[in-house]
Design an enzyme around this catalytic site. Structure first.
Site, mmCIF file in Angstrom:
data_model
loop_
_atom_site.group_PDB
_atom_site.id
_atom_site.type_symbol
_atom_site.label_atom_id
_atom_site.label_comp_id
_atom_site.label_asym_id
_atom_site.label_seq_id
_atom_site.Cartn_x
_atom_site.Cartn_y
_atom_site.Cartn_z
ATOM 1 N N LYS A 113 -4.059 2.907 -2.635
ATOM 2 C CA LYS A 113 -3.377 1.616 -2.857
ATOM 3 C C LYS A 113 -2.865 1.014 -1.552
ATOM 4 O O LYS A 113 -2.092 1.645 -0.829
ATOM 5 C CB LYS A 113 -2.226 1.822 -3.850
ATOM 6 C CG LYS A 113 -1.543 0.530 -4.301
ATOM 7 C CD LYS A 113 -0.515 0.834 -5.390
ATOM 8 C CE LYS A 113 0.124 -0.407 -5.971
ATOM 9 N NZ LYS A 113 1.090 -0.081 -7.038
ATOM 10 N N GLU A 129 -2.899 3.339 -13.649
ATOM 11 C CA GLU A 129 -2.359 3.907 -12.404
ATOM 12 C C GLU A 129 -1.525 5.151 -12.772
ATOM 13 O O GLU A 129 -0.857 5.163 -13.808
ATOM 14 C CB GLU A 129 -1.462 2.824 -11.787
ATOM 15 C CG GLU A 129 -0.705 3.197 -10.537
ATOM 16 C CD GLU A 129 0.218 2.040 -10.089
ATOM 17 O OE1 GLU A 129 0.470 1.087 -10.876
ATOM 18 O OE2 GLU A 129 0.696 2.092 -8.940
ATOM 19 N N VAL A 177 5.019 -3.755 -14.362
ATOM 20 C CA VAL A 177 6.397 -3.930 -14.834
ATOM 21 C C VAL A 177 6.768 -5.413 -14.869
ATOM 22 O O VAL A 177 7.736 -5.790 -15.513
ATOM 23 C CB VAL A 177 7.401 -3.140 -13.965
ATOM 24 C CG1 VAL A 177 7.219 -1.648 -14.153
ATOM 25 C CG2 VAL A 177 7.276 -3.494 -12.486
ATOM 26 N N CYS A 183 -2.802 -1.975 -9.446
ATOM 27 C CA CYS A 183 -1.629 -2.723 -9.879
ATOM 28 C C CYS A 183 -1.250 -3.864 -8.947
ATOM 29 O O CYS A 183 -1.942 -4.849 -8.856
ATOM 30 C CB CYS A 183 -0.469 -1.752 -10.116
ATOM 31 S SG CYS A 183 0.676 -2.401 -11.363
#
Ligand code: ACM
Length: 278
Positions: free
Chosen positions: A109, A38, A169, A142
């Site tokens: 997204k 991404e 993350v 993601c």
């Protein structure tokens, strides 16, 4: 068919360097389909929307798509890559599909994560599947992983391979993709980045461990936590096309949508309130 993830480190804002590095990685490898992370060209941690806008590109006329198209043509391959998209005064966290013949399509997204809601507009088109000749691919980005509906939508439309550009993350996704691939019987390529974005006192660390996952949930390749790498895997697509679990169970045909909450709110409501059916 040979599929690959390209796991890179990214220097925030250094678009030319980031694109060159990823392009060189693809030029040095052999696969039919490469997936990049991404926002692979800009970095992730924008300070605000105007900074994202300054780094966003129009698709497909921007420089990033131009370079990727050149590489895809030279290597006769398909590339899925995440980048910030400028569309008039709207901004999307998008991924593009580019092939030997040039630009093909864009996914915007749908599920924005945390501060992304300050920088981007949410995707405005539903999940879709595209036939690239050798297989059907679906794209997601993601945080889309945390909603099972994302991959289910793609699998129900016939996707064989899910191209999942990521800047993870949280540490859960790679393990969750095992279940996503098991419950949908598809291949998935999660291309994550490594390193950190350090911006104005804030820091985000990315979790690497890019992954290629097979139908049935088998992990075919997993990247390291902290090094750049390309991993290429040979796959047999027939594994994604048989949705039978055994002679009596079929992953899709055995679904009971009429019994699911979102399709049958009134029935469940009646049950919860102990009201007999009509
Ligand atoms: C994410 O969606 N980049 C966490």
């Amino acid at each position: 068919m040979r599929i690959a993830f390209v796991q890179t480190n990214v220097r925030f804002g250094e678009v030319e360097t980031n694109v060159r590095k990823a392009a060189d990685r693809i030029l040095g490898s052999n696969a039919d389909l490469f997936v990049l992370p991404e926002l692979f060209n800009t970095g992730y941690y924008f300070l605000d929307r105007s900074e994202a806008e300054g780094l966003a590109e129009e698709i497909p006329s921007g420089e990033t798509c131009r370079v990727l198209a050149k590489v895809a043509k030279e290597k006769s391959c398909f590339i899925v890559a995440g980048l910030a998209e400028k569309a008039g005064n709207r901004l999307f966290n998008s991924s593009v599909l580019i092939g030997p013949e040039g630009y093909s399509t864009t996914y915007r997204k749908i599920h924005l994560f945390d501060e992304e809601k300050l920088w981007f507009d949410p995707g405005d088109t539903p999940f879709f599947v595209i036939d690239i000749g050798m297989c059907k691919i679906g794209m997601m980005i993601c945080f889309d992983w945390i909603f099972p509906e994302s991959m289910r939508s793609l699998a129900l439309q016939g996707a064989d391979v899910i191209c999942h550009s990521a800047n993870l993350v949280l540490p859960y996704c790679q393990d969750a993709m095992v279940t996503r691939c098991l419950e949908n019987n598809v291949f998935a390529i999660t291309a994550n980045r490594i390193g950190s974005d350090v911006r104005d006192g804030g820091k985000l660390d990315f979790t690497g461990k890019s992954q290629i996952t097979a139908p049935g949930g088998k992990i075919l390749a997993r990247g390291s936590l902290d090094s750049e790498q390309v991993r290429v895997v040979d796959i047999n697509l027939s594994a994604a096309r048989d949705k039978c679990i055994n002679s009596r169970n079929h992953l899709f045909n055995d679904r009971r949508p009429e019994m699911y909450f979102y399709n049958n709110f009134s029935l469940l409501n009646r049950k919860a309130n102990k009201i007999p059916p009509d």
